[in-house]
Enzyme design. Structure first.
Site, PDB file in Angstrom:
ATOM      1  N   ASN A   1       0.881  -1.170   0.000  1.00 48.39           N
ATOM      2  CA  ASN A   1       0.000   0.000   0.000  1.00 48.39           C
ATOM      3  C   ASN A   1       0.912   1.211   0.000  1.00 48.39           C
ATOM      4  OD1 ASN A   1      -1.775   2.051   0.439  1.00 48.39           O
ATOM      5  ND2 ASN A   1      -2.457   1.371   2.475  1.00 48.39           N
ATOM      6  N   TRP A   2       1.049   1.803  -1.169  1.00 54.19           N
ATOM      7  CA  TRP A   2       2.003   2.922  -1.295  1.00 54.19           C
ATOM      8  C   TRP A   2       1.459   4.198  -0.650  1.00 54.19           C
ATOM      9  CZ3 TRP A   2       4.363   2.817  -6.972  1.00 54.19           C
ATOM     10  CH2 TRP A   2       4.979   1.585  -7.172  1.00 54.19           C
ATOM     11  N   LYS A   3       0.188   4.180  -0.280  1.00 59.19           N
ATOM     12  CA  LYS A   3      -0.483   5.358   0.305  1.00 59.19           C
ATOM     13  C   LYS A   3      -0.252   6.580  -0.604  1.00 59.19           C
ATOM     14  CE  LYS A   3      -0.261   3.136   4.765  1.00 59.19           C
ATOM     15  NZ  LYS A   3      -0.157   3.222   6.215  1.00 59.19           N
TER      16      LYS A   3
ATOM     17  N   HIS B   1      -9.572   1.155   4.659  1.00 59.91           N
ATOM     18  CA  HIS B   1      -8.312   1.331   5.400  1.00 59.91           C
ATOM     19  C   HIS B   1      -8.556   2.261   6.591  1.00 59.91           C
ATOM     20  CE1 HIS B   1      -4.220   2.470   6.384  1.00 59.91           C
ATOM     21  NE2 HIS B   1      -3.851   1.363   5.774  1.00 59.91           N
TER      22      HIS B   1
ATOM     23  N   GLU C   1      -6.916   4.632   7.735  1.00 61.15           N
ATOM     24  CA  GLU C   1      -6.679   6.063   7.481  1.00 61.15           C
ATOM     25  C   GLU C   1      -7.905   6.700   6.831  1.00 61.15           C
ATOM     26  OE1 GLU C   1      -2.974   5.465   5.459  1.00 61.15           O
ATOM     27  OE2 GLU C   1      -2.071   4.881   7.374  1.00 61.15           O
TER      28      GLU C   1
ATOM     29  N   GLU D   1      -5.463  -4.989  10.352  1.00 61.14           N
ATOM     30  CA  GLU D   1      -4.475  -3.946  10.597  1.00 61.14           C
ATOM     31  C   GLU D   1      -4.797  -3.230  11.905  1.00 61.14           C
ATOM     32  OE1 GLU D   1      -2.430  -2.739   6.629  1.00 61.14           O
ATOM     33  OE2 GLU D   1      -4.006  -1.331   7.104  1.00 61.14           O
TER      34      GLU D   1
ATOM     35  N   GLY E   1       2.372   2.355  10.822  1.00 59.87           N
ATOM     36  CA  GLY E   1       3.304   3.471  10.682  1.00 59.87           C
ATOM     37  C   GLY E   1       3.970   3.871  11.979  1.00 59.87           C
TER      38      GLY E   1
ATOM     39  N   SER F   1       3.374  -2.135  10.308  1.00 60.72           N
ATOM     40  CA  SER F   1       4.823  -2.199  10.539  1.00 60.72           C
ATOM     41  C   SER F   1       5.424  -3.560  10.198  1.00 60.72           C
ATOM     42  CB  SER F   1       5.164  -1.797  11.979  1.00 60.72           C
ATOM     43  OG  SER F   1       4.731  -0.476  12.239  1.00 60.72           O
TER      44      SER F   1
ATOM     45  N   GLY G   1       2.851  -1.084   4.278  1.00 61.32           N
ATOM     46  CA  GLY G   1       2.929   0.348   3.999  1.00 61.32           C
ATOM     47  C   GLY G   1       4.373   0.755   3.733  1.00 61.32           C
ATOM     48  N   GLY G   2       5.019   1.296   4.748  1.00 60.16           N
ATOM     49  CA  GLY G   2       6.373   1.857   4.607  1.00 60.16           C
ATOM     50  C   GLY G   2       7.352   0.954   3.875  1.00 60.16           C
TER      51      GLY G   2
HETATM   52  P1  13P Z   1       2.966   0.386   7.705  1.00 63.66           P
HETATM   53  O1  13P Z   1       3.496  -0.899   7.117  1.00 63.66           O
HETATM   54  O2  13P Z   1       3.696   1.603   7.225  1.00 63.66           O
HETATM   55  O3  13P Z   1       2.831   0.300   9.194  1.00 63.66           O
HETATM   56  O4  13P Z   1       1.473   0.560   7.126  1.00 63.66           O
HETATM   57  C1  13P Z   1       0.616  -0.506   7.201  1.00 63.66           C
HETATM   58  C2  13P Z   1      -0.594  -0.164   6.420  1.00 63.66           C
HETATM   59  O5  13P Z   1      -1.360   0.705   6.786  1.00 63.66           O
HETATM   60  C3  13P Z   1      -0.814  -0.894   5.169  1.00 63.66           C
HETATM   61  O6  13P Z   1      -2.084  -0.653   4.672  1.00 63.66           O
END
Ligand code: 13P
Length: 257
Positions: free
Chosen positions: A13-15, A99, A101, A171, A177, A217, A238-239
């Site tokens: 997920n590149w956000k 998600h 967010e 999640e 994050g 994470s 994510g990251g």
């Molecule tokens: P991180 O891997 O950056 O914690 O993000 C997880 C995430 O929200 C994937 O959708």
């Protein structure tokens, strides 16, 4: 439940990261590193504006194209929104819905998650539905209640035969994050719970075939342990999905499983 029939699925997920040039470079690097990986399904969920250039880079590879949201209506006066069929027509295969967010910052509710899931499935997309509790909810022992409710609402009126096109991502919001990963045991506990809820909503064999990801994470170091848990079939990253070598390590860990 039999794990062997579930193909692992690792999704990045590149956000809201990666402008087009960076996106194309990352997609190219992923493709080169991964070669013809087939032991694991790989998805890149990229910003809308990167979809076409990433599609061009991954064409013919085993990496599937994904988006991070879609609207529930087929078309209409919804300024700034994108319909599921618009994604499908440019080659998107997967879409992330619900998600945390989006729930936290953009007013996403269980009801709108359900509406988006239905629209995505109707357009022929596969859906990654995100569920997970906040830190306060975990501390108040509400994890199972919250995750159970999110699941039941997201899947409301979703038919048995549509479930093959659904992946659930657990999640925990407190792990996203933050560098705070859920322990393998915490993650497994909730993923097993999710499988049980789905068995109750549908039936046991359907739940046994459902793929459940952990997200929060996850990285090259902790992926193998998380992915070795019996009810964790993949990751939503994510990251670490923004660095090709790290993401590739996670894909390798899932493929070895
Ligand atoms: P991180 O891997 O950056 O914690 O993000 C997880 C995430 O929200 C994937 O959708």
């Amino acid at each position: 439940m039999d794990r062997l029939n579930r193909m692992p699925i690792i999704a990045g997920n590149w956000k809201m990261n990666m402008k087009r040039e960076q996106a194309a470079e990352l997609a190219k690097a992923l493709r080169e590193l991964m070669g013809d990986t087939t032991a694991c399904e790989v998805v890149a969920c990229v910003p809308f504006t990167d979809l076409d250039c990433v599609a061009a880079e991954i064409k013919g590879s085993n990496i599937a194209l994904g988006a991070q949201n879609c609207h529930w209506a087929e078309s209409g006066a919804f300024t700034g929104e994108i319909a599921a069929s618009m994604l499908a027509e440019i080659g998107v295969k997967y879409v992330i819905i619900g998600h945390s967010e989006r729930r936290q910052y953009f007013g996403e509710t269980d009801e709108t998650v359900n509406a988006r899931v239905k629209a995505a499935l109707a357009a022929g997309l596969k859906v990654i539905i995100c569920v997970g509790e906040t830190l306060e909810e975990r501390e108040e022992d509400l994890t199972y209640e919250v995750v159970g409710r999110q699941l039941a609402e997201a899947l409301d009126q979703i038919e048995d035969d549509q479930m093959a096109n659904i992946v659930i991502a657990y999640e925990p919001v407190w792990a996203i994050g933050t560098g705070k990963t859920a322990t393998a045991e915490q993650a497994e506990d909730v993923c097993a719970f999710i499988r049980g809820v789905v068995a109750g909503l549908y039936y046991v064999e359907l739940a046994a075939a459902l793929r459940i990801q952990y997200g929060g994470s996850m990285n090259a170091k902790n992926a193998a342990e998380l992915l070795s848990q019996p009810d964790i079939d993949g990751g939503l990253i994510g990251g670490a999905s923004l660095k090709a070598p790290d993401f590739n390590e996670i894909v390798k860990a899932a493929s070895a499983d």
